[in-house]
Design a protein around this motif. Structure first.
Motif, PDB file in Angstrom:
ATOM      1  N   THR A 307       0.878  -1.291  -0.028  1.00 34.56           N
ATOM      2  CA  THR A 307      -0.005   0.054  -0.108  1.00 34.56           C
ATOM      3  C   THR A 307       0.835   1.111  -0.013  1.00 34.56           C
ATOM      4  OG1 THR A 307      -0.219   0.091   2.470  1.00 34.56           O
ATOM      5  CG2 THR A 307      -1.840  -1.072   1.192  1.00 34.56           C
ATOM      6  N   ALA A 308       2.099   1.192  -0.308  1.00 40.99           N
ATOM      7  CA  ALA A 308       3.316   2.358  -0.270  1.00 40.99           C
ATOM      8  C   ALA A 308       2.522   3.364  -1.289  1.00 40.99           C
ATOM      9  CB  ALA A 308       4.336   1.784  -0.421  1.00 40.99           C
ATOM     10  N   LYS A 309       1.979   3.118  -2.317  1.00 43.12           N
ATOM     11  CA  LYS A 309       1.679   4.167  -3.188  1.00 43.12           C
ATOM     12  C   LYS A 309       0.475   4.953  -2.773  1.00 43.12           C
ATOM     13  CE  LYS A 309      -0.235   4.747  -7.812  1.00 43.12           C
ATOM     14  NZ  LYS A 309      -0.667   4.003  -9.207  1.00 43.12           N
ATOM     15  N   ALA A 310      -0.539   4.335  -2.131  1.00 42.45           N
ATOM     16  CA  ALA A 310      -1.507   5.156  -1.414  1.00 42.45           C
ATOM     17  C   ALA A 310      -1.023   6.133  -0.377  1.00 42.45           C
ATOM     18  CB  ALA A 310      -2.672   4.295  -0.945  1.00 42.45           C
ATOM     19  N   GLN A 311      -0.228   5.616   0.294  1.00 37.55           N
ATOM     20  CA  GLN A 311       0.355   6.330   1.334  1.00 37.55           C
ATOM     21  C   GLN A 311       1.309   7.510   1.008  1.00 37.55           C
ATOM     22  OE1 GLN A 311       2.245   3.928   4.973  1.00 37.55           O
ATOM     23  NE2 GLN A 311       1.171   2.391   3.899  1.00 37.55           N
ATOM     24  N   ARG A 312       2.012   7.334   0.020  1.00 42.14           N
ATOM     25  CA  ARG A 312       2.763   8.327  -0.931  1.00 42.14           C
ATOM     26  C   ARG A 312       2.200   9.381  -1.599  1.00 42.14           C
ATOM     27  NH1 ARG A 312       5.346   5.149  -3.618  1.00 42.14           N
ATOM     28  NH2 ARG A 312       4.462   5.279  -5.536  1.00 42.14           N
ATOM     29  N   GLU A 313       1.254   8.716  -2.484  1.00 40.55           N
ATOM     30  CA  GLU A 313       0.739   9.850  -3.348  1.00 40.55           C
ATOM     31  C   GLU A 313      -0.552  10.476  -2.773  1.00 40.55           C
ATOM     32  OE1 GLU A 313       1.386  10.572  -6.610  1.00 40.55           O
ATOM     33  OE2 GLU A 313       3.032   9.193  -6.909  1.00 40.55           O
ATOM     34  N   LEU A 314      -1.262   9.632  -1.920  1.00 44.77           N
ATOM     35  CA  LEU A 314      -2.753  10.325  -1.471  1.00 44.77           C
ATOM     36  C   LEU A 314      -2.526  10.727  -0.068  1.00 44.77           C
ATOM     37  CD1 LEU A 314      -5.125   7.715  -2.487  1.00 44.77           C
ATOM     38  CD2 LEU A 314      -4.564   9.851  -3.685  1.00 44.77           C
TER      39      LEU A 314
END
Length: 340
Positions: A307-314
């Motif tokens: 889930t790194a992308k959601a934490q980074r982008e959002l």
């Protein structure tokens, strides 16, 4: 920077994620108006929806969908038939209904289109990577109608929005749980298969109070995510945070069926991995297979997501850990007498 003063159109506002998302929109100062379309007859005031206009109708009704999205800045599509996805009615809602919503959003010139898919869209495949990232292609699993339908709707979404000016956000949450999402409890193997147990075993369980319900455990880890945390991610996309694209959602940590049994106060019995494989294969070959039995496929291979992308982008930060989410779900299920 997030948009302000926007109008949001929502399908499926009364589902497990829908109610949590509606609460998030009502609390958002950046959202000035909400229109929601659902099949149930409800009173927005009784739900605490002060800036929501509720339209009773179906996503299969193109006129109702057009009315819903007219003038909306953002369209959020949550409506999906789960238990009936293997039948004609479920397929109609999931595919034709989604086609209506996606088409209406594009025609109306919505700035953003937000769709909630599922980890099941990846498909329950032996060659899945140990940790699923958003770069993995959603293949679905033919023997699991929910998985197959989720992957099909994602393909439809891509086909209908490519080359348009509408930004698309697709979310793939793992199993959604929490006080508003008790379907997870209903999918526990013991709960669903208990009435199919041999009568002699049932009599034994009833006659010996010390014996507790039993859950099969083959050691496969799984994830949960709280519906309020899913709603927070949806709200971020609704407001235009991060880049459009696909996002995995899961709470920190993992569980096994043994962990589930422990929090329920039940027993877990180790089950050989081969036994699960055989049962799932047999279920896949049977005609008119019940929807709940198809979830045996989900126990065959780990379906863990990064889930790194959601934490980074959002800038998404789940408020609830996996064990906290599980315990909140169990507490509500017991309060609602779904569990003893």
């Amino acid at each position: 920077m997030a948009d302000a003063g926007i109008t949001v159109a929502v399908t499926g506002p009364t589902g497990d994620v829908g109610r949590a998302f509606m609460r998030a929109l009502e609390r958002s100062r950046d959202v000035t108006a909400v229109r929601a379309l659902g099949r149930r007859e409800i009173d927005p005031a009784s739900e605490g929806w002060k800036k929501t206009e509720y339209l009773r109708g179906s996503v299969l009704d193109r006129d109702a969908v057009d009315e819903l999205v007219a003038g909306a800045d953002v369209v959020v599509h949550l409506a999906f038939a789960i238990m009936g996805a293997s039948g004609a009615d479920g397929n109609e809602v999931n595919l034709d209904g989604s086609r209506n919503v996606f088409g209406a959003a594009v025609r109306a010139g919505a700035r953003r289109l937000v769709y909630t898919s599922s980890v099941a869209a990846y498909g329950f495949h032996d060659d899945n990577p140990p940790l699923l990232t958003e770069n993995v292609r959603p293949r679905g699993t033919d023997a699991h109608s929910y998985s197959k339908a989720k992957a099909a709707v994602e393909r439809l979404l891509s086909e209908m929005t490519i080359g348009t000016h509408t930004d698309v956000y697709t979310f793939r949450p793992c199993i959604v749980a929490g006080p508003d999402a008790l379907m997870f409890i209903g999918s526990i193997p013991y709960v669903q298969l208990g009435d199919k147990m041999p009568s002699a075993l049932w009599r034994l369980l009833e006659a010996v109070p010390v014996l507790k319900p039993v859950i099969p455990d083959n050691g496969i880890s799984f994830q949960l995510v709280h519906h309020d945390d899913v709603a927070a991610a949806l709200r971020a996309a609704t407001l235009g945070r991060g880049r459009p694209g696909v996002y995995n959602l899961a709470a920190p940590g993992t569980l096994t069926m043994r962990d589930l049994a422990e929090d329920l106060g039940w027993y877990a019995i180790p089950v050989p991995e081969l036994a699960v494989d055989v049962a799932a294969e047999v279920a896949a070959r049977l005609p008119f297979i019940p929807e709940d039995a198809q979830w045996l496929n989900a126990l065959r291979v780990p379906m863990l997501m990064d889930t790194a992308k959601a934490q980074r982008e959002l800038r998404w930060r789940p408020r609830y850990g996996v064990r906290e989410t599980l315990r909140a779900t169990i507490a509500e299920a017991r309060a609602s007498q779904l569990l003893r």
